[in-house]
Design a protein around this motif. Sequence first.
Motif, PDB file in Angstrom:
ATOM      1  N   GLN A 194       0.825  -1.203   0.000  1.00  7.09           N
ATOM      2  CA  GLN A 194       0.000   0.000   0.000  1.00  7.09           C
ATOM      3  C   GLN A 194       0.863   1.257   0.000  1.00  7.09           C
ATOM      4  O   GLN A 194       0.475   2.295  -0.535  1.00  7.09           O
ATOM      5  CB  GLN A 194      -0.934  -0.006   1.213  1.00  7.09           C
ATOM      6  N   SER A 195       2.055   1.160   0.594  1.00  5.75           N
ATOM      7  CA  SER A 195       2.951   2.324   0.630  1.00  5.75           C
ATOM      8  C   SER A 195       3.362   2.733  -0.786  1.00  5.75           C
ATOM      9  O   SER A 195       3.566   3.926  -1.055  1.00  5.75           O
ATOM     10  CB  SER A 195       4.187   2.023   1.477  1.00  5.75           C
ATOM     11  N   TRP A 196       3.475   1.746  -1.692  1.00  6.65           N
ATOM     12  CA  TRP A 196       3.791   2.096  -3.079  1.00  6.65           C
ATOM     13  C   TRP A 196       2.609   2.817  -3.715  1.00  6.65           C
ATOM     14  O   TRP A 196       2.785   3.808  -4.430  1.00  6.65           O
ATOM     15  CB  TRP A 196       4.122   0.836  -3.893  1.00  6.65           C
ATOM     16  N   VAL A 197       1.399   2.362  -3.456  1.00  4.47           N
ATOM     17  CA  VAL A 197       0.207   2.998  -4.008  1.00  4.47           C
ATOM     18  C   VAL A 197       0.105   4.438  -3.511  1.00  4.47           C
ATOM     19  O   VAL A 197      -0.188   5.354  -4.293  1.00  4.47           O
ATOM     20  CB  VAL A 197      -1.062   2.207  -3.633  1.00  4.47           C
ATOM     21  N   GLU A 198       0.358   4.647  -2.229  1.00  3.39           N
ATOM     22  CA  GLU A 198       0.280   5.995  -1.656  1.00  3.39           C
ATOM     23  C   GLU A 198       1.282   6.920  -2.328  1.00  3.39           C
ATOM     24  O   GLU A 198       0.983   8.091  -2.592  1.00  3.39           O
ATOM     25  CB  GLU A 198       0.539   5.941  -0.142  1.00  3.39           C
TER      26      GLU A 198
END
Length: 256
Positions: free
Chosen positions: A22-26
């Motif tokens: 999710q950190s990549w998506v953010e």
Amino acid sequence: MLAKYQELLAPIHSFLGCETPQSWVEEAKKPENLRIILTDHLICELKAAQSAMYLIRRYAVDEQSGEALLQWLKPYEDFTYRQVGDWQALADHNKLNKSIIPKSSVPYGQDLIDKMVLLIKEELHHFYQVLEIMQECGIDYDKITSSRYAKGLLRHVRTYEPQALIDKLICGAYIEARSCERFAMLAPHVDTRLGEFYISLLRSEARHYQDYLTLASALAGEDISERIAFFGEVEAELIASPDEDFKFHSGAPVAA
């Protein structure tokens, strides 16, 4: 819109060893990172076409046919790596002007050619579409460095044949599948034009990864599930582990 493509995504999620963090998506949905996402996506499309072309030239055709493939991609490579030429003129180059004949000594040659030539045409079309979107967004193309992702996969390829080709095809499958998963991840977080484009790519990208696996299995003539699982672990580690270089296929972003 994405819901109707869940049938396509389900086998991809099963194939991949992990989901995108999710950190990549953010990080990817930040407006200031749109330039790097689109630029890296553009280069990934060309590299996918180059990888397919290499497989045909290395394993399936004679020197004359190989030269025709090189000339097909040359205008795209000139623009991307040497920044030569008008991007709009690339629309006139997305076709192969010569029949590609397989070597008679290669039993899988025609199947490899058929699947890879179609893949090249689609990747080059996607390349041009990304350029159009970049122009609409006021983003001029500029060269960037490659991420660790593809190199991290390919360093595990065996050095003898036909195992080297089998491994390269498996790596191609993972790269295409991960691209598909990331398009789906990004689509809800970008503007409508870009989101619709990403969704439109899901169907072709889903078929691409399956084509690579089909070729790998046919060439091996035996069960390759262990080798697929091995590269699945390598790929998942590249995606889930911390990565200081944010790109389309990068790992979990490291906080600045």
